[in-house]
Design a protein around this motif. Sequence first.
Motif, PDB file in Angstrom:
ATOM      1  N   GLU A 155       0.809  -1.214   0.000  1.00  0.00           N
ATOM      2  CA  GLU A 155       0.000   0.000   0.000  1.00  0.00           C
ATOM      3  C   GLU A 155       0.849   1.274   0.000  1.00  0.00           C
ATOM      4  O   GLU A 155       0.631   2.188  -0.800  1.00  0.00           O
ATOM      5  CB  GLU A 155      -0.861  -0.018   1.260  1.00  0.00           C
ATOM      6  N   ARG A 156       1.824   1.315   0.892  1.00  0.00           N
ATOM      7  CA  ARG A 156       2.614   2.550   0.986  1.00  0.00           C
ATOM      8  C   ARG A 156       3.582   2.702  -0.184  1.00  0.00           C
ATOM      9  O   ARG A 156       3.833   3.801  -0.649  1.00  0.00           O
ATOM     10  CB  ARG A 156       3.343   2.627   2.335  1.00  0.00           C
ATOM     11  N   ILE A 157       4.109   1.584  -0.674  1.00  0.00           N
ATOM     12  CA  ILE A 157       5.001   1.703  -1.837  1.00  0.00           C
ATOM     13  C   ILE A 157       4.204   2.214  -3.035  1.00  0.00           C
ATOM     14  O   ILE A 157       4.677   3.065  -3.792  1.00  0.00           O
ATOM     15  CB  ILE A 157       5.673   0.345  -2.162  1.00  0.00           C
ATOM     16  N   VAL A 158       2.994   1.706  -3.181  1.00  0.00           N
ATOM     17  CA  VAL A 158       2.167   2.124  -4.309  1.00  0.00           C
ATOM     18  C   VAL A 158       1.869   3.622  -4.240  1.00  0.00           C
ATOM     19  O   VAL A 158       1.890   4.324  -5.256  1.00  0.00           O
ATOM     20  CB  VAL A 158       0.864   1.299  -4.345  1.00  0.00           C
ATOM     21  N   SER A 159       1.619   4.120  -3.032  1.00  0.00           N
ATOM     22  CA  SER A 159       1.391   5.556  -2.900  1.00  0.00           C
ATOM     23  C   SER A 159       2.621   6.338  -3.332  1.00  0.00           C
ATOM     24  O   SER A 159       2.516   7.384  -3.961  1.00  0.00           O
ATOM     25  CB  SER A 159       1.043   5.914  -1.461  1.00  0.00           C
ATOM     26  N   LYS A 160       3.779   5.811  -3.006  1.00  0.00           N
ATOM     27  CA  LYS A 160       4.998   6.503  -3.406  1.00  0.00           C
ATOM     28  C   LYS A 160       5.172   6.457  -4.922  1.00  0.00           C
ATOM     29  O   LYS A 160       5.685   7.402  -5.505  1.00  0.00           O
ATOM     30  CB  LYS A 160       6.214   5.862  -2.737  1.00  0.00           C
ATOM     31  N   ILE A 161       4.752   5.365  -5.509  1.00  0.00           N
ATOM     32  CA  ILE A 161       4.816   5.293  -6.973  1.00  0.00           C
ATOM     33  C   ILE A 161       3.938   6.395  -7.554  1.00  0.00           C
ATOM     34  O   ILE A 161       4.343   7.144  -8.433  1.00  0.00           O
ATOM     35  CB  ILE A 161       4.354   3.903  -7.467  1.00  0.00           C
ATOM     36  N   ALA A 162       2.738   6.522  -7.015  1.00  0.00           N
ATOM     37  CA  ALA A 162       1.817   7.522  -7.537  1.00  0.00           C
ATOM     38  C   ALA A 162       2.317   8.934  -7.294  1.00  0.00           C
ATOM     39  O   ALA A 162       2.112   9.820  -8.114  1.00  0.00           O
ATOM     40  CB  ALA A 162       0.444   7.332  -6.896  1.00  0.00           C
ATOM     41  N   LEU A 163       2.981   9.145  -6.181  1.00  0.00           N
ATOM     42  CA  LEU A 163       3.467  10.492  -5.877  1.00  0.00           C
ATOM     43  C   LEU A 163       4.888  10.701  -6.408  1.00  0.00           C
ATOM     44  O   LEU A 163       5.539  11.680  -6.115  1.00  0.00           O
ATOM     45  CB  LEU A 163       3.429  10.736  -4.371  1.00  0.00           C
ATOM     46  N   SER A 196       7.636   9.403  -5.646  1.00  0.00           N
ATOM     47  CA  SER A 196       8.741   9.515  -4.691  1.00  0.00           C
ATOM     48  C   SER A 196       9.310   8.142  -4.339  1.00  0.00           C
ATOM     49  O   SER A 196      10.041   7.992  -3.373  1.00  0.00           O
ATOM     50  CB  SER A 196       8.278  10.237  -3.428  1.00  0.00           C
ATOM     51  N   VAL A 197       8.972   7.150  -5.146  1.00  0.00           N
ATOM     52  CA  VAL A 197       9.466   5.803  -4.865  1.00  0.00           C
ATOM     53  C   VAL A 197      10.928   5.698  -5.279  1.00  0.00           C
ATOM     54  O   VAL A 197      11.366   6.350  -6.231  1.00  0.00           O
ATOM     55  CB  VAL A 197       8.605   4.752  -5.612  1.00  0.00           C
ATOM     56  N   ASN A 198      11.717   4.908  -4.545  1.00  0.00           N
ATOM     57  CA  ASN A 198      13.105   4.729  -4.958  1.00  0.00           C
ATOM     58  C   ASN A 198      13.328   3.295  -5.454  1.00  0.00           C
ATOM     59  O   ASN A 198      12.499   2.423  -5.229  1.00  0.00           O
ATOM     60  CB  ASN A 198      14.068   5.149  -3.834  1.00  0.00           C
ATOM     61  N   PRO A 199      14.450   3.060  -6.153  1.00  0.00           N
ATOM     62  CA  PRO A 199      14.657   1.734  -6.773  1.00  0.00           C
ATOM     63  C   PRO A 199      14.618   0.586  -5.769  1.00  0.00           C
ATOM     64  O   PRO A 199      14.072  -0.476  -6.052  1.00  0.00           O
ATOM     65  CB  PRO A 199      16.046   1.864  -7.388  1.00  0.00           C
ATOM     66  N   LYS A 200      15.160   0.815  -4.597  1.00  0.00           N
ATOM     67  CA  LYS A 200      15.180  -0.249  -3.601  1.00  0.00           C
ATOM     68  C   LYS A 200      13.753  -0.642  -3.212  1.00  0.00           C
ATOM     69  O   LYS A 200      13.452  -1.821  -3.004  1.00  0.00           O
ATOM     70  CB  LYS A 200      15.948   0.240  -2.375  1.00  0.00           C
ATOM     71  N   GLU A 201      12.886   0.357  -3.100  1.00  0.00           N
ATOM     72  CA  GLU A 201      11.491   0.063  -2.753  1.00  0.00           C
ATOM     73  C   GLU A 201      10.798  -0.735  -3.854  1.00  0.00           C
ATOM     74  O   GLU A 201       9.911  -1.529  -3.596  1.00  0.00           O
ATOM     75  CB  GLU A 201      10.728   1.370  -2.470  1.00  0.00           C
ATOM     76  N   MET A 202      11.232  -0.498  -5.088  1.00  0.00           N
ATOM     77  CA  MET A 202      10.667  -1.267  -6.202  1.00  0.00           C
ATOM     78  C   MET A 202      11.028  -2.745  -6.077  1.00  0.00           C
ATOM     79  O   MET A 202      10.239  -3.615  -6.427  1.00  0.00           O
ATOM     80  CB  MET A 202      11.201  -0.736  -7.533  1.00  0.00           C
ATOM     81  N   ILE A 203      12.225  -2.984  -5.582  1.00  0.00           N
ATOM     82  CA  ILE A 203      12.627  -4.378  -5.377  1.00  0.00           C
ATOM     83  C   ILE A 203      11.833  -4.990  -4.224  1.00  0.00           C
ATOM     84  O   ILE A 203      11.395  -6.146  -4.283  1.00  0.00           O
ATOM     85  CB  ILE A 203      14.155  -4.454  -5.118  1.00  0.00           C
ATOM     86  N   THR A 204      11.597  -4.185  -3.199  1.00  0.00           N
ATOM     87  CA  THR A 204      10.742  -4.647  -2.100  1.00  0.00           C
ATOM     88  C   THR A 204       9.356  -4.998  -2.639  1.00  0.00           C
ATOM     89  O   THR A 204       8.756  -6.003  -2.250  1.00  0.00           O
ATOM     90  CB  THR A 204      10.618  -3.543  -1.029  1.00  0.00           C
ATOM     91  N   LEU A 205       8.871  -4.169  -3.544  1.00  0.00           N
ATOM     92  CA  LEU A 205       7.571  -4.446  -4.142  1.00  0.00           C
ATOM     93  C   LEU A 205       7.617  -5.761  -4.925  1.00  0.00           C
ATOM     94  O   LEU A 205       6.745  -6.619  -4.787  1.00  0.00           O
ATOM     95  CB  LEU A 205       7.145  -3.287  -5.058  1.00  0.00           C
ATOM     96  N   ARG A 206       8.682  -5.916  -5.723  1.00  0.00           N
ATOM     97  CA  ARG A 206       8.807  -7.142  -6.500  1.00  0.00           C
ATOM     98  C   ARG A 206       8.805  -8.364  -5.578  1.00  0.00           C
ATOM     99  O   ARG A 206       8.091  -9.340  -5.806  1.00  0.00           O
ATOM    100  CB  ARG A 206      10.114  -7.131  -7.311  1.00  0.00           C
ATOM    101  N   ASN A 207       9.599  -8.287  -4.524  1.00  0.00           N
ATOM    102  CA  ASN A 207       9.677  -9.415  -3.592  1.00  0.00           C
ATOM    103  C   ASN A 207       8.314  -9.710  -2.964  1.00  0.00           C
ATOM    104  O   ASN A 207       7.950 -10.872  -2.782  1.00  0.00           O
ATOM    105  CB  ASN A 207      10.700  -9.129  -2.490  1.00  0.00           C
ATOM    106  N   SER A 208       7.592  -8.651  -2.645  1.00  0.00           N
ATOM    107  CA  SER A 208       6.267  -8.852  -2.040  1.00  0.00           C
ATOM    108  C   SER A 208       5.324  -9.513  -3.035  1.00  0.00           C
ATOM    109  O   SER A 208       4.570 -10.427  -2.686  1.00  0.00           O
ATOM    110  CB  SER A 208       5.684  -7.520  -1.588  1.00  0.00           C
ATOM    111  N   LEU A 209       5.363  -9.030  -4.272  1.00  0.00           N
ATOM    112  CA  LEU A 209       4.457  -9.591  -5.282  1.00  0.00           C
ATOM    113  C   LEU A 209       4.763 -11.065  -5.523  1.00  0.00           C
ATOM    114  O   LEU A 209       3.859 -11.864  -5.808  1.00  0.00           O
ATOM    115  CB  LEU A 209       4.568  -8.814  -6.602  1.00  0.00           C
ATOM    116  N   SER A 210       6.028 -11.427  -5.379  1.00  0.00           N
ATOM    117  CA  SER A 210       6.373 -12.817  -5.669  1.00  0.00           C
ATOM    118  C   SER A 210       5.771 -13.775  -4.635  1.00  0.00           C
ATOM    119  O   SER A 210       5.702 -14.972  -4.860  1.00  0.00           O
ATOM    120  CB  SER A 210       7.886 -12.986  -5.752  1.00  0.00           C
ATOM    121  N   LYS A 211       5.329 -13.221  -3.505  1.00  0.00           N
ATOM    122  CA  LYS A 211       4.708 -14.061  -2.466  1.00  0.00           C
ATOM    123  C   LYS A 211       3.214 -14.292  -2.716  1.00  0.00           C
ATOM    124  O   LYS A 211       2.601 -15.158  -2.072  1.00  0.00           O
ATOM    125  CB  LYS A 211       4.850 -13.379  -1.105  1.00  0.00           C
TER     126      LYS A 211
END
Length: 856
Positions: free
Chosen positions: A340-348, A350-365
């Motif tokens: 939820e919070r990473i997605v908000s950062k994507i929309a605003l 302000s997301v950084n590359p490391k958070e994108m990897i966190t997102l990827r890892n989360s999606l893989s679950k």
Amino acid sequence: MALTPMMQQYFTIKENYQDCILFYRLGDFYEMFFDDAELASKELELVLTGRDCGLEERAPMCGIPYHAASGYIGKLIQKGYKVAICEQVEDPKEAKGIVKRDVIKIITPGTFLDDNFLDKGSNNYIMAVTAGKDRYGLAFCDISTGEFQGTVIPLTSTALDNELSKFMPKEVVVSEDSTGDELAQRWKVLVNVRSVEEAVDSGNVQSYFKSFSGGYNGVVASACSLLLSYLEETQKTALSNLTHLEIYNTEDAMALDLNTRKNLELMENIVDKTRRGTLLWVLDESRTTMGARNLRRWMEAPLINRELIMRRLDAVDAIYSNLNLLEDLREALVGVYDIERIVSKIALKSVNPKEMITLRNSLSKLPAVKELLALVNYGELSRLHKKMDVLEDIHTLLDASIRTDAPMTMKEGEIIKDGYHREVDELRDIRHNGKRWIAELEQKEKEFTGIKSLKIGFNKVFGYYIEISKSNYSNIPEGRYVRKQTLANAERYITQELKEMEDKILGAEEKLNDLEYRLFAEIRDTIEVHVERLKNTARIIADIDCYQALAKVARDQGYVKPEFTGDGSIRIREGRHPVVEKMMQKGEFVSNDLTMDQKGESFLIITGPNMAGKSTYMRQTALICLMAQIGSFVPAKKAELSVCDRIFTRIGASDDLAGGKSTFMVEMSEVSDILLHATGQSLIILDEVGRGTSTYDGLSIAWAVIEYILKEIPGAKTLFATHYHELTALEGQLPGVKNYSVLVREVGKSIAFLRKIVPGGADESYGIEVARLAGLPKELLQRAKEILLRLEKKDHRTAEPVLEKPAKKGDLQLGLFDFEKESFLEKIQTLDVLNMTPMEAMMTLHQLHAEAKELN
Ligand code: ADP
Ligand code: MG
């Protein structure tokens, strides 16, 4: 004297941001000037310096390095300030005169996005309030998660406080000063005043959101647009994470007022305001931050629709009764981070590359979670299984494009995976080969000059250079080597060949960083299109997490699934207090039964000595009802419940641990609030009400309150703990009233607490025995006993006996009856009949009548 151009620019900008601390970008620093500098230097413990500004006196100034800014900003935000970030907005190379600067973002307590400072397990709300003719419109937003809600409430400060206590906003936007002043004073919250006319018009609200639940208009629409316009003012970017507007109706959930929330210690305990010892502390077995926040939301608004309650309970049951499923779900959810919070950062943006990897890892679950849900083919879990989008396309994109070790920075490269983009690969090749070329060149120059210690180095200011130590100066080839820099023991040179290589390598590096940044932004924007899908999945994960959390607690703590009978009664067998129980050793807590209905046993008067367990018993009843309506199993052997529309809890003033501000007046206004709002479906807990005033006053009020509830709010289930054992006389007189007391056993001269609730009233308050347990001196206790006996013989209000000498033995043996009669007569004689209101007269008569009955 005139201001320097830079200071002129500063003032022009500052003019528009009076209520913020302005961070003015100068090179690698953010500088603050004048009042801002004085304030920030104090709050952040920075050195206050000065800067020439063209005026006689130097401008007070302090600064922080821009790369360390987030920590300082966080501190200021936590202290309730707003920070305006002012950056250079044109390329200095192209600037004519002073570089153009402007504020690119305002950071405020209610719009804060920094994970290092936000509490992961709770929302960070900002609220807007607009006042209509007879109602308030409210809007709430958590910009870090993209939630946006609105509602209307009555135009009273109680109603306003009740909603505030639910959301606990960090910041408020109001349309008029008076509401703002009121809120700032009562809630110590940052308040912004903005006029509604300037706000986005409500047509815009419509265009903002992709979906709506509930109708909105009038005062709630203006609150929403007020909030939106403030968010735009601060973020200075489109808020594409706000996709859904939820208009809720306060009547669709159990209303819990501020005092009830506090008294039941749902989210924070009364003593030190932390989470320990609260219901949340017991229930929060969530595995994800989304689940943790969701559980809070459930607790803040318990359901009142029986079907919805059963839907949740059945979902919890499905996991509860399958231990493998429970364990596997808990396992699968561990690696799901805050989508939820990473997605908000994507929309605003302000997301950084490391958070994108966190997102990827989360999606893989997600596929594993979804697969587990398939094991339950009915009800809510099966519905969630069908609805759950595992976002494979987004996972695939992230997996192919972003490096697993991507950094937090966006402009320094190392973001994009090899093989994702041809030009990135080529530039990386050049950069890589460049290093080899340099090594080869170094070797060549060594051989050519015969200088073994010759080396090629690099620094940011001078670029590549050939370094030669002092002792070898004589071997430097004339003409080809051009001197660049002189050190104490060495000289640094450049050659034509090295210069060309440098251009190529550095060019590649710069190009690469730019390109990687551009590609990253592209990937981010591609994902932004799917914000709504991501948010929906996040919501589903949050729900699943709550179900498994409640199933886990139910198993660990030995809870039972409550049933709902619908006949207005509550029957609990072997009920326990979830928090007190968890604080104790296993088996130490004494369980108790409870039976209430809407007729013969709707009003329980509970007497018993101090410390016996009255308050605990009443609260556990309230908590069991509340837990059930959240969707949780409950601490009991068996629980047959009825849906409560509201739960009220009041604690007599002198028993109020929160203390300080509590006065009898507050106690009474709280009681009046209950009498006004309770219905036949409500559960009312009154703990020692009437205690905050003198004995007779308190007793009379308590008495009248009981009569009033029974008469005016028929069906309401009330638990009333009191130390006025006189009230037990009401059983049999008023239909619905039942006496209960907490069993104590007299052991020698002392008492033992058995914690068992039994039918019948207590006839003593055992205060002195409790005082003995607390270790008061023997002589004191003896004297207290004597006084008590005298007081019981005389009018309670007479202070005289207390001042007498200790009584002789004989005194104590005087006939009790004579004294009682005497004092009864005295009471009638001293009545100020002519100055009584009819109500008082009625109450007095009622009381005298009851006392007279006791005398014969
Ligand atoms: P009262 O309201 O009658 O003064 P409380 O409800 O505040 O008493 O209880 C006093 C203490 O007794 C509680 O803090 C708790 O430690 C303990 N206690 C209460 N009820 C129980 C119980 N059912 N089993 C075990 N201990 C209990
Ligand atoms: Mg108590």
